[in-house]
Design an enzyme around this catalytic site. Sequence first.
Site, PDB file in Angstrom:
ATOM      1  N   ASP A   1      -2.124  10.799  -1.916  1.00  0.00           N
ATOM      2  CA  ASP A   1      -2.497   9.799  -2.919  1.00  0.00           C
ATOM      3  C   ASP A   1      -2.842  10.444  -4.245  1.00  0.00           C
ATOM      4  OD1 ASP A   1      -3.027   8.444  -0.201  1.00  0.00           O
ATOM      5  OD2 ASP A   1      -2.866   6.860  -1.689  1.00  0.00           O
TER       6      ASP A   1
ATOM      7  N   ASN B   1      -5.500  12.351   0.854  1.00  0.00           N
ATOM      8  CA  ASN B   1      -4.568  11.488   1.596  1.00  0.00           C
ATOM      9  C   ASN B   1      -5.385  10.681   2.600  1.00  0.00           C
ATOM     10  OD1 ASN B   1      -1.841  10.585   2.141  1.00  0.00           O
ATOM     11  ND2 ASN B   1      -1.972  11.660   4.080  1.00  0.00           N
ATOM     12  N   LYS B   2      -4.713   9.840   3.345  1.00  0.00           N
ATOM     13  CA  LYS B   2      -5.375   8.949   4.306  1.00  0.00           C
ATOM     14  C   LYS B   2      -6.395   9.671   5.174  1.00  0.00           C
ATOM     15  CE  LYS B   2      -5.025   5.457   4.611  1.00  0.00           C
ATOM     16  NZ  LYS B   2      -6.039   4.634   3.882  1.00  0.00           N
TER      17      LYS B   2
ATOM     18  N   ARG C   1      -7.376  -0.060  -6.778  1.00  0.00           N
ATOM     19  CA  ARG C   1      -7.635   0.990  -5.780  1.00  0.00           C
ATOM     20  C   ARG C   1      -7.833   2.311  -6.527  1.00  0.00           C
ATOM     21  NH1 ARG C   1      -4.153   1.252  -0.503  1.00  0.00           N
ATOM     22  NH2 ARG C   1      -6.132   2.023   0.294  1.00  0.00           N
TER      23      ARG C   1
ATOM     24  N   ARG D   1       0.866  -1.182   0.000  1.00  0.00           N
ATOM     25  CA  ARG D   1       0.000   0.000   0.000  1.00  0.00           C
ATOM     26  C   ARG D   1       0.900   1.228   0.000  1.00  0.00           C
ATOM     27  NH1 ARG D   1       2.510   1.888   3.618  1.00  0.00           N
ATOM     28  NH2 ARG D   1       0.982   3.518   3.721  1.00  0.00           N
ATOM     29  N   GLY D   2       0.239   2.400  -0.129  1.00  0.00           N
ATOM     30  CA  GLY D   2       1.013   3.630  -0.302  1.00  0.00           C
ATOM     31  C   GLY D   2       1.061   3.932  -1.799  1.00  0.00           C
ATOM     32  N   ALA D   3       0.738   5.182  -2.153  1.00  0.00           N
ATOM     33  CA  ALA D   3       0.514   5.525  -3.570  1.00  0.00           C
ATOM     34  C   ALA D   3       1.690   5.148  -4.499  1.00  0.00           C
ATOM     35  CB  ALA D   3       0.165   7.001  -3.675  1.00  0.00           C
TER      36      ALA D   3
HETATM   37  O1  MRU Z   1      -4.438   3.087   2.326  1.00  0.00           O
HETATM   38  P1  MRU Z   1      -2.965   3.353   2.188  1.00  0.00           P
HETATM   39  O2  MRU Z   1      -2.163   2.775   3.301  1.00  0.00           O
HETATM   40  O3  MRU Z   1      -2.461   2.948   0.826  1.00  0.00           O
HETATM   41  O4  MRU Z   1      -2.821   4.923   2.285  1.00  0.00           O
HETATM   42  C1  MRU Z   1      -1.542   5.497   2.128  1.00  0.00           C
HETATM   43  C2  MRU Z   1      -1.514   6.967   2.317  1.00  0.00           C
HETATM   44  O5  MRU Z   1      -2.525   7.601   2.520  1.00  0.00           O
HETATM   45  C3  MRU Z   1      -0.187   7.636   2.136  1.00  0.00           C
HETATM   46  O6  MRU Z   1      -0.094   8.780   2.930  1.00  0.00           O
HETATM   47  C4  MRU Z   1      -0.024   8.049   0.665  1.00  0.00           C
HETATM   48  O7  MRU Z   1      -0.259   6.960  -0.173  1.00  0.00           O
HETATM   49  C5  MRU Z   1       1.308   8.618   0.383  1.00  0.00           C
HETATM   50  S1  MRU Z   1       2.604   7.422   0.464  1.00  0.00           S
HETATM   51  C6  MRU Z   1       4.053   8.178   0.063  1.00  0.00           C
END
Ligand code: MRU
Length: 343
Positions: free
Chosen positions: A236, A246-247, A88, A45-47
Site C-alpha cells: 500500500d 501492506n495488509k 483511506r 479496495r487494493g491500493a
Molecule cells: O484493505 P485492502 O484490501 O485495501 O488491502 C489491500 C492490500 O493490502 C494489498 O496487498 C495492497 O493494496 C496491494 S494491491 C496491488
Amino acid sequence: MVETIRWADDRIFILDQRLLPHEIRYIECLDYLTVADTIKNLAIRGAPAIGIAAAMAVALASKQQNTTYFEGFYRNIKKVMDVMISTRPTAVNIQWAMNRIDNLILNNSNRPVDEIKSLIVEEALQILQEDIKVNKTIGEFGSQLIKDGYSIITHCNAGSLATGGYGTATAVIYTAHSQGKKIKVFADETRPVLQGARLTSWELMQNGIDVTLITDNAAGWLMKKGLINIAIVGTDRTVRNGDVANKIGTYSLAVLCHRHGIPFYVAAPTSSIDFSIEKGDDIPIEQRDDAEVTTIQGQRIAPMGIKVMNPAFDVTPAELITGIITEKGIFKPSEITRLITQK
Ligand code: MRU
C-alpha cells in the site's frame, strides 16, 4: 478477467467486492461521494484500484461543475480531492493520483474550464490504462524469479481485483503460468476481512491457477514442511528506506520467511512508492472497525464488551525483504531511491 472498475457515459461502475465470491454486481456511481463510500466500505479496495477510483471520482465531479471561472472550479475540485484522500490513509495511491490531477489542472490553468474538465477525464482513464500496463511489466520482471515447479505464498489480494487489471503480485503468477511453468499458489485467508479467502482464491481459480487456501496460522508450518519456495505480496505504501506497508499479517509472513530462508518479494508499482517518507514508522496505519474482528459475516464470535485492536496494515522492515519488483525492474529495498530520478 473480471473488470474492477469502468468509466462509461459519465458514470463509474465499481465491482462490489464485498459480495465476492458469491455474486458479481456493479455499483453505479453518479457522484463522487458514492465513490468515496465504496472506498471506505471496501466495495473497492487494493491500493492501485482505490487510486484509480479516486481519479475517476474527481473526473466525475469536474464534469458536474457548472462554473466557467477557473478559481471557483479549482477550489471545488480541491475539496473533492480532500474528500477522496480522507477515505483511506495507508495506501499512497490516492494521494499519488490526486497529485497527478492537481498538476494537470495547474499546468493548464490558462485554458477554458471546459477543456480542463475533458483533460481530467482523459487523465483518469489514462491512470487506469497505465496501471494495467505497469502490472504486466511487473509480471514480466517478477516471473524471472519463478522456476518451474515453484510453490508461491501470497497474502491478502494484490490481484486483478486490487488494480486496474492483472494485479501486482498476481501478475507475477499469471505471467509465470502463461510461460508454461507449473506453479502452485498458497493463498493466506487474510483475517479479518478475508481478502485471500474471498478474493485471491476466487480470482486465481477463475484464471486457471492451481491455488490452495490456507489459514494465516498455517503459513509457518507449511514453510517448515518445505512446501513453499517464495513469497510475493503487494504493498500500500513503500517508503524511501525500503520499508513496506501492506495488509496486516504481511510482517508475520516476512518473519516466517526469514526464519525458513524463503525469499520474500514485494510487487510494487511506482505509484505505491512514497519518497516523501523516510521510514516505515511514519506511514499512517488505518485502524478499522472492531466489528471486523468480533463478527464473521454478521455473526458475533467474541464476547460483548471485549477490547479490540484492528490495525488494517503493518510495516515490514526493509531488512526482511529480498527484493521489490517494480515496472522499472527488481530492486533491493536499499536501492529503491535509484527510482527517484527515473520516476
Ligand atoms: O484493505 P485492502 O484490501 O485495501 O488491502 C489491500 C492490500 O493490502 C494489498 O496487498 C495492497 O493494496 C496491494 S494491491 C496491488
